[in-house]
Design a protein around this motif. Structure first.
Motif, PDB file in Angstrom:
ATOM      1  N   VAL A 261      30.932  56.406  57.749  1.00 32.69           N
ATOM      2  CA  VAL A 261      31.818  55.521  58.514  1.00 32.69           C
ATOM      3  C   VAL A 261      32.823  56.355  59.292  1.00 32.69           C
ATOM      4  O   VAL A 261      33.114  57.506  58.938  1.00 32.69           O
ATOM      5  CB  VAL A 261      32.564  54.533  57.589  1.00 32.69           C
ATOM      6  N   LEU A 262      33.353  55.779  60.368  1.00 32.29           N
ATOM      7  CA  LEU A 262      34.367  56.445  61.189  1.00 32.29           C
ATOM      8  C   LEU A 262      35.743  55.983  60.720  1.00 32.29           C
ATOM      9  O   LEU A 262      36.173  54.875  61.047  1.00 32.29           O
ATOM     10  CB  LEU A 262      34.161  56.095  62.671  1.00 32.29           C
ATOM     11  N   ILE A 263      36.405  56.819  59.927  1.00 34.86           N
ATOM     12  CA  ILE A 263      37.691  56.427  59.351  1.00 34.86           C
ATOM     13  C   ILE A 263      38.650  57.608  59.305  1.00 34.86           C
ATOM     14  O   ILE A 263      38.246  58.768  59.463  1.00 34.86           O
ATOM     15  CB  ILE A 263      37.531  55.841  57.920  1.00 34.86           C
ATOM     16  N   ASN A 264      39.916  57.290  59.043  1.00 32.97           N
ATOM     17  CA  ASN A 264      40.914  58.314  58.762  1.00 32.97           C
ATOM     18  C   ASN A 264      40.943  58.489  57.251  1.00 32.97           C
ATOM     19  O   ASN A 264      41.284  57.561  56.513  1.00 32.97           O
ATOM     20  CB  ASN A 264      42.277  57.867  59.287  1.00 32.97           C
ATOM     21  N   ASP A 265      40.565  59.665  56.779  1.00 30.49           N
ATOM     22  CA  ASP A 265      40.400  59.854  55.338  1.00 30.49           C
ATOM     23  C   ASP A 265      41.688  59.668  54.553  1.00 30.49           C
ATOM     24  O   ASP A 265      41.697  59.082  53.466  1.00 30.49           O
ATOM     25  CB  ASP A 265      39.796  61.235  55.050  1.00 30.49           C
ATOM     26  N   VAL A 266      42.818  60.110  55.104  1.00 37.27           N
ATOM     27  CA  VAL A 266      44.108  59.994  54.392  1.00 37.27           C
ATOM     28  C   VAL A 266      44.504  58.533  54.231  1.00 37.27           C
ATOM     29  O   VAL A 266      44.799  58.063  53.128  1.00 37.27           O
ATOM     30  CB  VAL A 266      45.222  60.774  55.127  1.00 37.27           C
ATOM     31  N   HIS A 267      44.497  57.822  55.353  1.00 37.17           N
ATOM     32  CA  HIS A 267      44.930  56.420  55.307  1.00 37.17           C
ATOM     33  C   HIS A 267      43.963  55.558  54.506  1.00 37.17           C
ATOM     34  O   HIS A 267      44.395  54.650  53.791  1.00 37.17           O
ATOM     35  CB  HIS A 267      45.095  55.859  56.723  1.00 37.17           C
ATOM     36  N   PHE A 268      42.657  55.854  54.628  1.00 34.15           N
ATOM     37  CA  PHE A 268      41.722  55.002  53.896  1.00 34.15           C
ATOM     38  C   PHE A 268      41.736  55.316  52.404  1.00 34.15           C
ATOM     39  O   PHE A 268      41.486  54.436  51.586  1.00 34.15           O
ATOM     40  CB  PHE A 268      40.307  55.111  54.463  1.00 34.15           C
ATOM     41  N   THR A 269      42.063  56.547  52.068  1.00 39.56           N
ATOM     42  CA  THR A 269      42.266  56.868  50.647  1.00 39.56           C
ATOM     43  C   THR A 269      43.441  56.056  50.109  1.00 39.56           C
ATOM     44  O   THR A 269      43.377  55.501  48.998  1.00 39.56           O
ATOM     45  CB  THR A 269      42.533  58.373  50.459  1.00 39.56           C
ATOM     46  N   ASN A 270      44.521  55.962  50.910  1.00 38.18           N
ATOM     47  CA  ASN A 270      45.688  55.156  50.516  1.00 38.18           C
ATOM     48  C   ASN A 270      45.320  53.687  50.337  1.00 38.18           C
ATOM     49  O   ASN A 270      45.864  52.999  49.461  1.00 38.18           O
ATOM     50  CB  ASN A 270      46.798  55.276  51.563  1.00 38.18           C
ATOM     51  N   VAL A 271      44.406  53.203  51.190  1.00 36.15           N
ATOM     52  CA  VAL A 271      43.955  51.806  51.090  1.00 36.15           C
ATOM     53  C   VAL A 271      43.320  51.560  49.719  1.00 36.15           C
ATOM     54  O   VAL A 271      43.678  50.611  49.006  1.00 36.15           O
ATOM     55  CB  VAL A 271      42.950  51.473  52.221  1.00 36.15           C
ATOM     56  N   ILE A 272      42.369  52.412  49.338  1.00 34.65           N
ATOM     57  CA  ILE A 272      41.692  52.247  48.048  1.00 34.65           C
ATOM     58  C   ILE A 272      42.674  52.441  46.895  1.00 34.65           C
ATOM     59  O   ILE A 272      42.645  51.692  45.900  1.00 34.65           O
ATOM     60  CB  ILE A 272      40.506  53.233  47.907  1.00 34.65           C
ATOM     61  N   VAL A 273      43.574  53.421  47.023  1.00 40.93           N
ATOM     62  CA  VAL A 273      44.584  53.676  45.981  1.00 40.93           C
ATOM     63  C   VAL A 273      45.461  52.443  45.783  1.00 40.93           C
ATOM     64  O   VAL A 273      45.735  52.038  44.641  1.00 40.93           O
ATOM     65  CB  VAL A 273      45.447  54.910  46.335  1.00 40.93           C
ATOM     66  N   ASN A 274      45.914  51.817  46.882  1.00 39.00           N
ATOM     67  CA  ASN A 274      46.760  50.619  46.788  1.00 39.00           C
ATOM     68  C   ASN A 274      46.048  49.493  46.054  1.00 39.00           C
ATOM     69  O   ASN A 274      46.647  48.801  45.212  1.00 39.00           O
ATOM     70  CB  ASN A 274      47.175  50.146  48.187  1.00 39.00           C
ATOM     71  N   ILE A 275      44.773  49.297  46.373  1.00 37.91           N
ATOM     72  CA  ILE A 275      44.021  48.220  45.716  1.00 37.91           C
ATOM     73  C   ILE A 275      43.831  48.531  44.226  1.00 37.91           C
ATOM     74  O   ILE A 275      43.977  47.635  43.374  1.00 37.91           O
ATOM     75  CB  ILE A 275      42.657  48.014  46.413  1.00 37.91           C
ATOM     76  N   LEU A 276      43.532  49.780  43.909  1.00 33.75           N
ATOM     77  CA  LEU A 276      43.362  50.174  42.500  1.00 33.75           C
ATOM     78  C   LEU A 276      44.677  50.054  41.725  1.00 33.75           C
ATOM     79  O   LEU A 276      44.692  49.583  40.583  1.00 33.75           O
ATOM     80  CB  LEU A 276      42.830  51.608  42.409  1.00 33.75           C
ATOM     81  N   GLU A 277      45.794  50.466  42.343  1.00 33.73           N
ATOM     82  CA  GLU A 277      47.104  50.347  41.679  1.00 33.73           C
ATOM     83  C   GLU A 277      47.434  48.878  41.410  1.00 33.73           C
ATOM     84  O   GLU A 277      47.990  48.542  40.363  1.00 33.73           O
ATOM     85  CB  GLU A 277      48.190  50.988  42.538  1.00 33.73           C
TER      86      GLU A 277
END
Length: 394
Positions: free
Chosen positions: A280-296
């Protein structure tokens, strides 16, 4: 004109002079009398003539039209003159008697005020004319009513929105105050402990307290960054450069970020990666934060031991990411508003779950910026499933 009573007349033979009981005097030109006598004579003469010789239908049509226009009635009409309830030849071509739309009046009265003729006028388009007259007033009434309803609805909606904003603002301030109060108190206690002569010489304890200060400072910094990140997103000042990335690697990186929190709660994360195409075409830093927020969130809203499951699959040209938990779940109302900035579902105690309602707002903005979709499926008391859909690179 002199009026005498019977008693006065009985005295005619007597010596008393005759005096009228009532005496009426009127003066005027003799022409008035001539005109009156001519009118009486004309009416007597005209009454023996047939009706069609007294008036033509053309003349009668013009007279009726003129009178109606002077009264503001501009609509089609038909007329007929009746003689003792029988139709005469003086009538319009399409005259048909209609009880609801026909009006009658006596015409050609004789010298005694009697008439054997009736003029009947009917209006075939009466309802249409009346509606056309009322339509402008009706339209204006509807417009004004709609304006009042819209204005009232708008004012009521604004009032409700203002109330909600006020509640959200108070909630945010209370939570932010609570979030900063604890680390500040911890930092102060650690500093006071370090100042203690018994501890300052103990290198291990000093290092432990310094690490505590660093952790609490990092925690406050993260909260401030969260607020600033949302603000930059809204102002479109956040630089989001995108590159080709493997979504599974991003998810695994996010899991590493929250592993300590999950281990501390003795929870588990299970991964079921079924997606075959994952680029996928994504920003790795921001999308990592997305998954982290959902997991938290999954950890925070799991009152018991967190049990989280992450699944991926391909549907057409999309990769689907599902994050399931067995936590508190949320109501239907909360599911619609959970991605709004500052929104948090009340669960009794305002501080029982820490946060400011910013994490999922950030998630929504980042996913939207990646041309994806994010939504939640949940049932109160049975957990939630956050679903992210992202387009694949063909």
């Amino acid at each position: 004109t002199e009026v005498y009573s019977d008693k006065s007349i009985d005295k005619i033979g007597g010596s008393q002079s005759l005096i009228p009981d009532i005496k009426i005097e009127k003066s005027g030109n003799l022409n008035v009398l001539d005109n009156a006598s001519f009118e009486i004579f004309y009416k007597d003469f005209a009454s023996v003539l047939p009706i069609q010789e007294r008036v033509t239908k053309e003349t009668l049509n013009k007279m009726i039209r003129k009178e109606l226009l002077e009264s503001g009635v501009d609509t089609k009409f038909e007329f007929s003159v009746y003689n003792n309830n029988l139709a005469t030849n003086v009538k319009s071509g399409d005259f048909k008697y209609n009880k609801e739309a026909t009006y009658s009046i006596p015409v050609f009265t004789d010298n005694e005020g009697n008439s054997k003729y009736q003029l009947l006028v009917t209006f075939p388009q009466k309802k249409k004319f009346l509606l056309s007259e009322l339509v402008s007033i009706t339209i204006l009434s509807i417009v004004f009513t709609l304006i009042i309803i819209i204005a009232y609805s708008s004012a009521l909606n604004q009032l409700i929105r203002q109330r909600q904003i006020s509640e959200i603002k108070n909630d945010f301030i209370n939570n932010m105050t609570h979030e900063f109060k604890t680390p500040i108190a911890t930092i102060n206690l650690a500093l006071d402990a370090i100042k203690n002569p018994k501890i300052i010489d103990d290198k291990d304890k000093v290092l432990r307290y310094l690490q505590m200060i660093k952790d609490e400072n990092k925690r406050m910094h993260a909260q401030v960054e969260n607020v600033l990140r949302i603000s930059k997103l809204e102002k479109k000042e956040l630089d989001i450069s995108k590159e080709s990335n493997n979504i599974h690697e991003i998810i695994e990186d996010a899991i590493d970020h929250v592993n300590l929190i999950i281990e501390d709660r003795q929870g588990t994360i299970k991964c079921d990666f079924k997606a075959v195409r994952t680029t996928v075409l994504i920003n790795d830093v921001h999308f990592t934060n997305v998954i982290v927020n959902i997991l938290e969130n999954a950890v925070k809203y799991s009152p018991n031991t967190p049990e989280i499951e992450i699944l991926t699959e391909n549907i057409k040209d999309m990769v689907i990411i599902k994050v399931k938990d067995k936590g508190l779940g949320m109501s239907k109302v909360a599911q619609k508003r959970v991605f709004e900035k500052f929104y948090r579902e009340h669960t009794g105690d305002i501080h029982n779950v820490k946060g400011h309602g910013l994490g999922l707002a950030y998630v929504k903005r980042i996913v939207d910026d990646h041309n994806g979709h994010v939504y939640v499926e949940s049932e109160k008391g049975k957990g939630s499933t956050f679903i992210i859909k992202l387009p694949l690179i063909n």
